[in-house]
Design a protein around this motif. Sequence first.
Motif, PDB file in Angstrom:
ATOM      1  N   LEU A  64     -18.683 -39.259 -21.405  1.00  0.00           N
ATOM      2  CA  LEU A  64     -17.674 -38.711 -20.503  1.00  0.00           C
ATOM      3  C   LEU A  64     -16.509 -39.685 -20.349  1.00  0.00           C
ATOM      4  CD1 LEU A  64     -19.939 -37.188 -17.690  1.00  0.00           C
ATOM      5  CD2 LEU A  64     -18.593 -35.934 -19.390  1.00  0.00           C
ATOM      6  N   HIS A  65     -16.836 -40.968 -20.289  1.00  0.00           N
ATOM      7  CA  HIS A  65     -15.797 -41.992 -20.209  1.00  0.00           C
ATOM      8  C   HIS A  65     -14.937 -41.967 -21.468  1.00  0.00           C
ATOM      9  CE1 HIS A  65     -13.868 -45.850 -19.356  1.00  0.00           C
ATOM     10  NE2 HIS A  65     -14.138 -46.183 -20.612  1.00  0.00           N
ATOM     11  N   ASN A  66     -15.584 -41.892 -22.626  1.00  0.00           N
ATOM     12  CA  ASN A  66     -14.837 -41.857 -23.896  1.00  0.00           C
ATOM     13  C   ASN A  66     -13.941 -40.630 -23.963  1.00  0.00           C
ATOM     14  OD1 ASN A  66     -16.072 -44.215 -24.741  1.00  0.00           O
ATOM     15  ND2 ASN A  66     -17.650 -43.168 -25.939  1.00  0.00           N
ATOM     16  N   TRP A  67     -14.459 -39.511 -23.500  1.00  0.00           N
ATOM     17  CA  TRP A  67     -13.680 -38.277 -23.476  1.00  0.00           C
ATOM     18  C   TRP A  67     -12.454 -38.449 -22.579  1.00  0.00           C
ATOM     19  CZ3 TRP A  67     -15.757 -33.316 -20.629  1.00  0.00           C
ATOM     20  CH2 TRP A  67     -14.840 -32.271 -20.784  1.00  0.00           C
ATOM     21  N   GLY A  68     -12.668 -39.010 -21.404  1.00  0.00           N
ATOM     22  CA  GLY A  68     -11.556 -39.199 -20.477  1.00  0.00           C
ATOM     23  C   GLY A  68     -10.525 -40.195 -20.977  1.00  0.00           C
ATOM     24  N   GLU A  69     -10.993 -41.285 -21.584  1.00  0.00           N
ATOM     25  CA  GLU A  69     -10.090 -42.349 -22.023  1.00  0.00           C
ATOM     26  C   GLU A  69      -9.361 -42.025 -23.314  1.00  0.00           C
ATOM     27  OE1 GLU A  69      -9.362 -45.463 -20.524  1.00  0.00           O
ATOM     28  OE2 GLU A  69     -10.225 -44.367 -18.815  1.00  0.00           O
ATOM     29  N   MET A  70     -10.042 -41.318 -24.228  1.00  0.00           N
ATOM     30  CA  MET A  70      -9.463 -41.119 -25.564  1.00  0.00           C
ATOM     31  C   MET A  70      -9.156 -39.670 -25.902  1.00  0.00           C
ATOM     32  SD  MET A  70     -11.627 -43.822 -27.924  1.00  0.00           S
ATOM     33  CE  MET A  70     -13.251 -43.310 -27.361  1.00  0.00           C
TER      34      MET A  70
END
Length: 432
Positions: A64-70
Amino acid sequence: MISGSTRFENSLEFANRMDENDPLKAFRNRFIFPKVNGKEAIYFCGNSLGLQPKSTQSYIQRELHNWGEMAVDGHFHGEDAWYHVRKKSKPALANIVGAHEHEVVAMNNLSSNLHFLMVSFYQPTDKRYKIITEAGAFPSDMYMLETQVKFRGLDPDKVIIELLPREGEHTLRTSDIVDTIKKHGENLALVMMSGLQYYTGQLFDMESITKTAHEVGALAGFDLAHAAGNATLSLHKWGVDFATWCSYKYLNSGPGNISGIFVHENHAERPDLIRFAGWWGHDEGERFKMEKGFKPMYGADGWQLANSNVLALAAHQASLDIFEEAGIKNLRAKSEILTQYLEYLIKEVSGSSGIIEIITPKITKERGCQLSLLIHKGGKAVFDELYQEGIVGDWRHPNVIRIAPTPLYNSFLDIYKFAEILKLSLKKFAYN
């Protein structure tokens, strides 16, 4: 250390001693246990839904973090870029089912995968068109076989041969399965059955079944929903043509989560194999050329359709990493002793009453961790009482209780407590 030669005792002290000497005991603390009536449950239902690893949330949160950041850049950048994320689960899956990494891939769900694999591996001709399966297979398998046969314009009643146990028996004899394959050999296209029967808990001799199917010119495939993560499998060595499984039972990956498939490397580069193709099964080196003309990837990856479900794979990986750490052979060794102890205590509790009949095979190599208890009197009342006392098992119509001690998170103390509660429940509802 746990040993297969252990002499069991019906005592709290024995159960505690076994747990103390269990080299896998620490894994229990890595799972979240549900509560029943405000108390932590004694959970024996991993054959329906495995417990959640405590690490699952962090694995999903990372994606979820990767989705939000990238956002879209996450497909090609960062740790475990999504374009190749399916590859991360391959080593563990290969170990669990006894395969090469190129023979397995996580994708779709089990029922979808059964259909897609049948498209390739059930190719009836005027001469070879019959399918052998076990009677009383899980509904998904029955519906899948029925509709696949109808899709090809054939009559299921004339095509599908259902294997039944002998009169007075609950499970199939391997010799009878083999004899049936030989009997229909000239007209047999496929043997498609479960690897471990969901109702009785019988683990089939997949090696002998596959060998016999090949000898008569047929193919062999298996639904491993109840076998993957439970039994010791060697799909490549046995020569199994194809298989599929779910990840939410013994593989503890979340309700309805991603499935996996096995396709033997003998079929890795067969241009004659018909399949329902999708973008993600196309040669990934040329995938973004967006051209016509399907060119399948090598091995099981060539059966993929859509891009990977990243959040599902994250939850899946949380459990697979635990499996890799524990080791499937170690887990199977503990499982065998746990199940033997469960069998011993059930017989101690029921004695000569005849109230409980264990319909799962007695021979260790012919079963996984599940015991199916046929309750001849007061079955549903006994089951409901078990639940009220914190035992989470599984009820199957008309009168079977399935209990599955899972080696990653069940203990000998769990089994001892179950037996004590079962004894009281039987006195209350079955012996009056």
